[in-house]
Scaffold this motif. Structure first.
Motif, PDB file in Angstrom:
ATOM      1  N   ALA A  49       0.845  -1.196   0.000  1.00 46.56           N
ATOM      2  CA  ALA A  49       0.000   0.000   0.000  1.00 46.56           C
ATOM      3  C   ALA A  49       0.880   1.246   0.000  1.00 46.56           C
ATOM      4  N   ALA A  50       0.294   2.360  -0.434  1.00 51.26           N
ATOM      5  CA  ALA A  50       1.013   3.632  -0.415  1.00 51.26           C
ATOM      6  C   ALA A  50       0.025   4.769  -0.236  1.00 51.26           C
ATOM      7  N   ALA A  59      -2.518  -2.941  -2.987  1.00 49.38           N
ATOM      8  CA  ALA A  59      -2.464  -4.192  -3.736  1.00 49.38           C
ATOM      9  C   ALA A  59      -3.808  -4.885  -3.614  1.00 49.38           C
ATOM     10  N   ASN A  60      -4.192  -5.592  -4.654  1.00 52.77           N
ATOM     11  CA  ASN A  60      -5.508  -6.244  -4.636  1.00 52.77           C
ATOM     12  C   ASN A  60      -5.667  -7.199  -3.472  1.00 52.77           C
ATOM     13  N   LYS A  63      -6.912  -5.229  -0.259  1.00 56.11           N
ATOM     14  CA  LYS A  63      -8.074  -4.335  -0.289  1.00 56.11           C
ATOM     15  C   LYS A  63      -9.175  -4.852   0.613  1.00 56.11           C
ATOM     16  N   GLY A  64      -9.683  -3.935   1.440  1.00 61.75           N
ATOM     17  CA  GLY A  64     -10.739  -4.285   2.371  1.00 61.75           C
ATOM     18  C   GLY A  64     -10.236  -4.832   3.696  1.00 61.75           C
ATOM     19  N   ARG A  65      -8.942  -5.149   3.771  1.00 61.78           N
ATOM     20  CA  ARG A  65      -8.383  -5.694   5.021  1.00 61.78           C
ATOM     21  C   ARG A  65      -7.360  -4.743   5.634  1.00 61.78           C
ATOM     22  N   PHE A  66      -6.549  -4.099   4.808  1.00 66.05           N
ATOM     23  CA  PHE A  66      -5.495  -3.207   5.288  1.00 66.05           C
ATOM     24  C   PHE A  66      -5.866  -1.762   4.979  1.00 66.05           C
TER      25      PHE A  66
END
Length: 118
Positions: A49-50, A59-60, A63-66
């Motif tokens: 992530a950034a 990153a796919n 997504k939705g977790r981090f």
């Protein structure tokens, strides 16, 4: 160059959460794109992530977790990791760059180990 120090890694059970922190030196922190990468044993380092001034990238697989966030007053970027899976086990590295395109060629921290048990 900016100096980066990560913290917050550890051992957690699958489904648990951790929050990583990355403290940066320097007075121009707010101008950097900050990011997180990870490297699992025997695997290539990969983008996680950034975050820039007004943008976020993920990153796919996270997504939705981090969630990535930053506190410019504290020169710190965070990675909140929820619903962790064993495959999230890796050394997590903080990076700082002038743009998302040059992030991987910028400054790096030493890394913090995240281990997720099943």
């Amino acid at each position: 160059q900016v100096q980066l120090v990560e913290s917050g890694g550890g051992l957690v059970q699958a489904g648990g959460s951790l929050r990583l922190s990355c403290a940066a030196s320097g007075r121009t922190f707010s101008s950097y794109v900050m990011g997180w990468f990870r490297q699992a044993p025997e695997k290539e380092r990969e983008f996680v992530a950034a975050i820039g001034r007004d943008s976020q990238w993920y990153a796919n697989f996270v997504k939705g977790r981090f969630t990535i966030s930053r506190d410019n007053a504290k020169n710190t970027v965070y990675l909140q990791m929820n619903s962790l899976k064993p495959e999230d086990t890796a050394v997590y590295y903080c990076a700082a760059g002038g743009s998302i395109a040059t992030l991987s060629g910028g400054s790096w921290g030493q890394g913090t180990q995240v281990t997720v048990s099943s």
